[in-house]
Design an enzyme around this catalytic site. Structure first.
Site, PDB file in Angstrom:
ATOM      1  CD  GLU A   1      -0.912   0.616   3.690  1.00 30.38           C
ATOM      2  OE1 GLU A   1      -1.131   1.842   3.641  1.00 30.38           O
ATOM      3  OE2 GLU A   1      -1.258  -0.115   4.628  1.00 30.38           O
TER       4      GLU A   1
ATOM      5  CE  LYS B   1      -3.869   1.319  10.307  1.00 28.55           C
ATOM      6  NZ  LYS B   1      -4.480   0.619   9.184  1.00 28.55           N
TER       7      LYS B   1
END
Length: 308
Positions: free
Chosen positions: A28, A162
């Site tokens: 990414e 996360k």
């Protein structure tokens, strides 16, 4: 009528690897544009690519430049992305508009998966996926990453979701959508900065070859959606969970006071956490990304070796 291929610019090295059935790993670009300052972001990006090469695979960092989906960036592309002040954080909803308007875009987990599948890249390394945010009952804030995992055929290697997220609800969402979450050398879901959590995983393996077998078998069965490989942060770099949860809770409360919403929430919280930990969380973030790159490269190679 144009097809998506008309918008793809696949770097020559990546195109050659794909044509010859060599292992390729997508990366990414949001971590470059929104994750850290220049030149640290360029140093990090190049190191991740180098780690993947060391495992016998070819890296393909993905971004949007000049109305094109770039699959594999040149050094010049990387500098443009790393230095530009107005890089759009691109998820599924933004992809068409950023391309049409020829803006500079950095891909999130969701949009990287989309572009990787367009290019026929089967593996993608990131830090951590997005998920269900804390306070979901009042905000309904759920990352598009989860829906992408449910429908896009790419295997994602990460250090769990996360730590700023509601991890139990994130796992429940993935289970509901039928996404296989596989622990690599762990029986519990890693919590990004921390190796462990209270969430047990139904699937876990100890060998890269077993991961590769699962990916290949899913492909043979023509099962829709991605696979999520949960790879814990190295023990030496792991941060105490209670300490991190205290800091995260404080940052989340402040984000509400500051009226931070939507895709601005994650970069806001990560910045606050870096400040509160005096940079320790950033070092942990780098360590886990490098570790994921190592495993991602090994997995892509093991998969191609099985197909021979």
């Amino acid at each position: 009528m144009k097809s998506f291929e008309a918008y793809l610019d696949i770097k020559a090295e990546v195109k050659k690897a794909l044509a010859n059935n060599l292992p390729v790993v997508a990366l990414e670009s949001t971590i470059i544009s929104h994750g850290m300052p220049y030149p640290d972001n360029v140093i990090m990006a190049k190191k991740v690519e180098q780690i993947i090469r060391e495992q016998g695979a070819i890296p393909a960092t993905i971004a949007i430049l000049d109305g094109r989906i770039k699959v594999g960036l040149t050094d010049e592309d990387l500098e443009t992305l790393a230095k530009s002040k107005h890089v759009v954080k691109v998820s599924r909803r933004d992809l068409a508009s950023v391309i049409a308007m020829k803006q500079i875009g950095a891909t999130t987990v969701a949009s990287t998966m989309i572009c990787a599948e367009m290019a026929n890249i089967k593996f993608f390394v990131t830090g951590g996926i997005g998920g269900v945010h804390k306070g979901y009952e009042s905000t309904l804030d759920v990352s598009a990453d989860l829906e992408e995992l449910a429908q896009t055929n790419v295997t994602v290697i990460c250090a769990g979701a996360k730590a700023i997220l509601d991890l139990p609800r994130t796992m429940e969402y993935l289970e509901t959508k039928g996404v296989s979450v596989i622990g690599y050398k762990t029986k519990v879901l890693p919590a990004f900065y921390t190796r462990t959590s209270d969430i047990k995983l139904h699937l876990h393996v100890e060998k890269i070859n077993d991961l590769a077998k699962i990916v290949l078998t899913k492909e043979h069965l023509n099962l829709k959606g991605g696979i999520l490989v949960a790879n814990p942060i190295p023990e030496a770099d792991s941060i105490d969970g209670d300490y991190m949860n205290e800091i995260i809770d404080k940052a989340v409360k402040q984000s509400v006071v500051d009226h931070v919403e939507g895709k601005d929430v994650t970069p806001y919280l990560l910045k606050k956490i870096v400040e509160e930990t005096k940079g320790k969380s950033l070092q942990a973030n780098l360590a886990l990304v490098y570790n994921n790159a190592c495993i991602g490269g090994q997995l892509a190679k093991a998969y191609q070796d099985l197909k021979k």
